[in-house]
Motif scaffolding. Sequence first.
Motif, PDB file in Angstrom:
ATOM      1  N   GLN A 129       2.496  15.420 -13.065  1.00  0.00           N
ATOM      2  CA  GLN A 129       1.483  15.654 -13.793  1.00  0.00           C
ATOM      3  C   GLN A 129       0.657  17.136 -13.198  1.00  0.00           C
ATOM      4  OE1 GLN A 129       0.827  14.375 -16.714  1.00  0.00           O
ATOM      5  NE2 GLN A 129       2.373  12.906 -16.295  1.00  0.00           N
ATOM      6  N   LYS A 130       1.300  17.710 -12.312  1.00  0.00           N
ATOM      7  CA  LYS A 130       0.387  18.787 -11.723  1.00  0.00           C
ATOM      8  C   LYS A 130       0.000  19.942 -12.627  1.00  0.00           C
ATOM      9  CE  LYS A 130       4.456  21.390  -9.713  1.00  0.00           C
ATOM     10  NZ  LYS A 130       5.040  21.759  -8.550  1.00  0.00           N
ATOM     11  N   ASN A 131       0.701  20.273 -13.575  1.00  0.00           N
ATOM     12  CA  ASN A 131       0.369  21.246 -14.605  1.00  0.00           C
ATOM     13  C   ASN A 131      -0.318  20.720 -15.867  1.00  0.00           C
ATOM     14  OD1 ASN A 131       1.242  23.388 -12.798  1.00  0.00           O
ATOM     15  ND2 ASN A 131       3.187  22.984 -13.484  1.00  0.00           N
ATOM     16  N   SER A 132      -0.603  19.577 -15.699  1.00  0.00           N
ATOM     17  CA  SER A 132      -1.246  18.815 -16.930  1.00  0.00           C
ATOM     18  C   SER A 132      -2.706  18.611 -16.816  1.00  0.00           C
ATOM     19  CB  SER A 132      -0.411  17.171 -17.105  1.00  0.00           C
ATOM     20  OG  SER A 132      -1.250  16.783 -18.073  1.00  0.00           O
ATOM     21  N   THR A 133      -3.534  18.627 -17.994  1.00  0.00           N
ATOM     22  CA  THR A 133      -4.821  18.034 -18.045  1.00  0.00           C
ATOM     23  C   THR A 133      -4.984  16.605 -17.697  1.00  0.00           C
ATOM     24  OG1 THR A 133      -4.904  17.658 -20.397  1.00  0.00           O
ATOM     25  CG2 THR A 133      -5.502  20.090 -19.735  1.00  0.00           C
ATOM     26  N   ALA A 134      -4.143  15.800 -17.662  1.00  0.00           N
ATOM     27  CA  ALA A 134      -3.971  14.586 -17.418  1.00  0.00           C
ATOM     28  C   ALA A 134      -3.907  14.175 -15.900  1.00  0.00           C
ATOM     29  CB  ALA A 134      -2.891  13.750 -17.893  1.00  0.00           C
ATOM     30  N   LEU A 135      -3.870  15.166 -14.864  1.00  0.00           N
ATOM     31  CA  LEU A 135      -3.566  15.130 -13.655  1.00  0.00           C
ATOM     32  C   LEU A 135      -4.744  14.305 -12.997  1.00  0.00           C
ATOM     33  CD1 LEU A 135      -2.200  15.579 -11.151  1.00  0.00           C
ATOM     34  CD2 LEU A 135      -3.471  17.903 -10.934  1.00  0.00           C
ATOM     35  N   ASP A 136      -6.102  14.705 -13.268  1.00  0.00           N
ATOM     36  CA  ASP A 136      -7.268  13.909 -12.805  1.00  0.00           C
ATOM     37  C   ASP A 136      -7.420  12.520 -13.021  1.00  0.00           C
ATOM     38  OD1 ASP A 136      -8.131  16.320 -11.443  1.00  0.00           O
ATOM     39  OD2 ASP A 136      -9.500  16.674 -12.866  1.00  0.00           O
ATOM     40  N   ALA A 137      -6.764  12.247 -14.372  1.00  0.00           N
ATOM     41  CA  ALA A 137      -6.845  10.683 -14.937  1.00  0.00           C
ATOM     42  C   ALA A 137      -5.925  10.072 -14.161  1.00  0.00           C
ATOM     43  CB  ALA A 137      -6.778  10.777 -16.335  1.00  0.00           C
ATOM     44  N   GLY A 138      -4.783  10.723 -13.899  1.00  0.00           N
ATOM     45  CA  GLY A 138      -3.751  10.166 -13.246  1.00  0.00           C
ATOM     46  C   GLY A 138      -4.035   9.963 -11.763  1.00  0.00           C
ATOM     47  N   ILE A 139      -4.691  10.604 -11.202  1.00  0.00           N
ATOM     48  CA  ILE A 139      -5.209  10.617  -9.582  1.00  0.00           C
ATOM     49  C   ILE A 139      -6.121   9.430  -9.697  1.00  0.00           C
ATOM     50  CG2 ILE A 139      -6.292  11.570  -7.849  1.00  0.00           C
ATOM     51  CD1 ILE A 139      -5.137  14.189  -8.665  1.00  0.00           C
ATOM     52  N   ILE A 140      -7.047   9.310 -10.616  1.00  0.00           N
ATOM     53  CA  ILE A 140      -8.003   8.337 -10.644  1.00  0.00           C
ATOM     54  C   ILE A 140      -7.473   6.846 -10.801  1.00  0.00           C
ATOM     55  CG2 ILE A 140      -9.921   7.355 -11.932  1.00  0.00           C
ATOM     56  CD1 ILE A 140     -10.872  10.267 -12.308  1.00  0.00           C
ATOM     57  N   MET A 151       0.788  -1.329  -0.149  1.00  0.00           N
ATOM     58  CA  MET A 151       0.016   0.053   0.062  1.00  0.00           C
ATOM     59  C   MET A 151       0.826   1.301   0.075  1.00  0.00           C
ATOM     60  SD  MET A 151      -3.169   1.080  -0.075  1.00  0.00           S
ATOM     61  CE  MET A 151      -4.388  -0.049   0.452  1.00  0.00           C
ATOM     62  N   GLN A 152       2.007   1.115   0.631  1.00  0.00           N
ATOM     63  CA  GLN A 152       2.906   2.320   0.848  1.00  0.00           C
ATOM     64  C   GLN A 152       3.390   2.588  -0.636  1.00  0.00           C
ATOM     65  OE1 GLN A 152       5.684   1.383   3.837  1.00  0.00           O
ATOM     66  NE2 GLN A 152       4.730   2.630   5.350  1.00  0.00           N
ATOM     67  N   GLY A 153       3.726   1.623  -1.142  1.00  0.00           N
ATOM     68  CA  GLY A 153       4.221   1.869  -2.784  1.00  0.00           C
ATOM     69  C   GLY A 153       3.021   2.152  -3.710  1.00  0.00           C
ATOM     70  N   LEU A 154       1.890   2.201  -3.519  1.00  0.00           N
ATOM     71  CA  LEU A 154       0.674   2.523  -4.201  1.00  0.00           C
ATOM     72  C   LEU A 154       0.712   4.011  -4.007  1.00  0.00           C
ATOM     73  CD1 LEU A 154      -1.868  -0.249  -4.043  1.00  0.00           C
ATOM     74  CD2 LEU A 154      -0.470   0.343  -5.979  1.00  0.00           C
ATOM     75  N   ILE A 155       0.723   4.353  -2.660  1.00  0.00           N
ATOM     76  CA  ILE A 155       0.530   5.657  -2.339  1.00  0.00           C
ATOM     77  C   ILE A 155       1.882   6.560  -2.949  1.00  0.00           C
ATOM     78  CG2 ILE A 155       0.634   7.360  -0.267  1.00  0.00           C
ATOM     79  CD1 ILE A 155      -1.038   5.071   1.216  1.00  0.00           C
ATOM     80  N   ALA A 156       3.018   6.214  -2.817  1.00  0.00           N
ATOM     81  CA  ALA A 156       4.202   6.806  -3.278  1.00  0.00           C
ATOM     82  C   ALA A 156       3.888   7.016  -4.664  1.00  0.00           C
ATOM     83  CB  ALA A 156       5.482   6.134  -2.723  1.00  0.00           C
ATOM     84  N   GLU A 157       3.502   5.872  -5.345  1.00  0.00           N
ATOM     85  CA  GLU A 157       3.030   5.950  -6.915  1.00  0.00           C
ATOM     86  C   GLU A 157       2.414   7.294  -7.121  1.00  0.00           C
ATOM     87  OE1 GLU A 157       2.828   2.416  -8.955  1.00  0.00           O
ATOM     88  OE2 GLU A 157       1.195   3.178 -10.246  1.00  0.00           O
ATOM     89  N   GLY A 158       1.279   7.406  -6.406  1.00  0.00           N
ATOM     90  CA  GLY A 158       0.128   8.457  -6.493  1.00  0.00           C
ATOM     91  C   GLY A 158       0.945   9.853  -6.399  1.00  0.00           C
ATOM     92  N   ASP A 159       1.732   9.796  -5.253  1.00  0.00           N
ATOM     93  CA  ASP A 159       2.501  10.985  -5.143  1.00  0.00           C
ATOM     94  C   ASP A 159       3.187  11.409  -6.432  1.00  0.00           C
ATOM     95  OD1 ASP A 159       1.363  11.529  -2.548  1.00  0.00           O
ATOM     96  OD2 ASP A 159       3.177  10.556  -1.681  1.00  0.00           O
ATOM     97  N   ASP A 160       3.973  10.502  -7.108  1.00  0.00           N
ATOM     98  CA  ASP A 160       4.654  10.629  -8.104  1.00  0.00           C
ATOM     99  C   ASP A 160       3.928  11.420  -9.265  1.00  0.00           C
ATOM    100  OD1 ASP A 160       7.013   9.777  -6.842  1.00  0.00           O
ATOM    101  OD2 ASP A 160       7.235   7.869  -7.780  1.00  0.00           O
ATOM    102  N   ILE A 161       2.707  10.625  -9.474  1.00  0.00           N
ATOM    103  CA  ILE A 161       1.704  11.060 -10.701  1.00  0.00           C
ATOM    104  C   ILE A 161       1.533  12.646 -10.293  1.00  0.00           C
ATOM    105  CG2 ILE A 161      -0.460  10.778 -11.429  1.00  0.00           C
ATOM    106  CD1 ILE A 161      -0.219   7.741 -11.119  1.00  0.00           C
ATOM    107  N   VAL A 162       1.115  12.925  -9.112  1.00  0.00           N
ATOM    108  CA  VAL A 162       0.551  14.237  -8.756  1.00  0.00           C
ATOM    109  C   VAL A 162       1.799  15.359  -9.186  1.00  0.00           C
ATOM    110  CG1 VAL A 162       0.120  15.910  -7.009  1.00  0.00           C
ATOM    111  CG2 VAL A 162      -1.156  13.480  -7.184  1.00  0.00           C
ATOM    112  N   LYS A 163       2.994  14.918  -8.702  1.00  0.00           N
ATOM    113  CA  LYS A 163       4.231  15.642  -8.934  1.00  0.00           C
ATOM    114  C   LYS A 163       4.356  15.690 -10.544  1.00  0.00           C
ATOM    115  CE  LYS A 163       6.382  14.771  -4.675  1.00  0.00           C
ATOM    116  NZ  LYS A 163       7.219  13.641  -4.037  1.00  0.00           N
TER     117      LYS A 163
END
Length: 88
Positions: free
Chosen positions: A15-26, A1-13
């Motif tokens: 894609q933070k200025n991208s229109t793909a951010l929401d898709a990545g978070i989902i 689970m920690q790995g999945l959360i870390a992966e989510g953090d990486d996606i946010v970092k």
Amino acid sequence: MQGLIAEGDDIVKEQKNSTALDAGIIAACQKVEHYEIASYGTLCAWAEVMGHDEALKLLRQTEEEEVSADETLTEVAENVANQRAQSE
Ligand SMILES: [Fe+2]
């Protein structure tokens, strides 16, 4: 689970200025939901084998809630986020 959360953090970092951010978070959230579904599915099987009927009832209810959350995320991804991500 920690790995999945870390992966989510990486996606946010990443894609933070991208229109793909929401898709990545989902996508990251759905990985967590699938992890939970697998875990509750296993616990349900064990509770059933051990005859823990009360625990089984509660575990199945929680598993169904996780499935429902995953389905909701799929709807948001398919109806909004994925199309927005593709627009960039
Ligand atoms: Fe969940």
